[in-house]
Write an enzyme that holds these catalytic residues in place. Structure first.
Site, PDB file in Angstrom:
ATOM      1  N   CYS A   1       0.822  -1.206   0.000  1.00  9.33           N
ATOM      2  CA  CYS A   1       0.000   0.000   0.000  1.00  9.33           C
ATOM      3  C   CYS A   1       0.863   1.266   0.000  1.00  9.33           C
ATOM      4  CB  CYS A   1      -0.923   0.003   1.215  1.00  9.33           C
ATOM      5  SG  CYS A   1      -1.803   1.553   1.415  1.00  9.33           S
TER       6      CYS A   1
ATOM      7  N   CYS B   1      -0.110   4.366   0.064  1.00 13.34           N
ATOM      8  CA  CYS B   1      -0.612   5.479   0.876  1.00 13.34           C
ATOM      9  C   CYS B   1      -0.204   5.358   2.341  1.00 13.34           C
ATOM     10  CB  CYS B   1      -2.128   5.602   0.751  1.00 13.34           C
ATOM     11  SG  CYS B   1      -3.019   4.101   1.148  1.00 13.34           S
TER      12      CYS B   1
END
Length: 136
Positions: A46, A48
């Site tokens: 991920c 983010c």
């Protein structure tokens, strides 16, 4: 499952600074059976959250007190190892990335994804250093 070539650099972000890669449930059990303190980072792709989690974990080690052992499992890749690590993190729900500090096998500090996402690596490192100062 993610392709090995995709996760290789993300794994190396942690293993290159000494994190032990736990690839099996048995390896997780062995790591958490050690006396002393152990930081377990549930790594992920991920961007983010993990993009700041890995540098935050690395930066946190620049501290007078630090865990005796540092280890990592990779969500979406090493399912059995991640599932076993998460079983030690109950009552916290599964999230990735996340970071857990154990002392003599007992969970003493948890940094969930919502504590990581949107925060700079320096703030993540500071949170972990405070935990090290309290428990290591």
């Amino acid at each position: 499952m993610y392709p090995a070539e995709l996760v290789k650099p993300m794994r190396e972000d942690l293993t290159n600074v000494g994190f032990e890669e736990l690839l099996t449930a048995e390896a997780v059990e062995t790591a958490l059976a050690k006396t002393g303190t152990t930081l377990v980072v549930v790594n992920s792709v991920c961007g983010c959250a993990a993009a700041n989690a890995r540098p935050g974990a690395r930066m946190s080690l620049e501290n007078a007190k630090r865990p005796d052992n540092i280890a990592t499992v990779f969500a979406g890749v090493d399912k059995a190892a991640v599932d076993k690590a998460r079983s030690f993190m109950i009552p916290f729900p599964p999230s990735s990335p996340c970071m857990a500090l154990f002392k003599d096998g007992e969970l003493v500090h948890m940094l969930e994804r919502h504590h990581i996402e949107g925060r700079p690596a320096e703030l993540i490192a500071e949170n972990l250093r405070d935990a090290y100062d309290a428990h290591c």
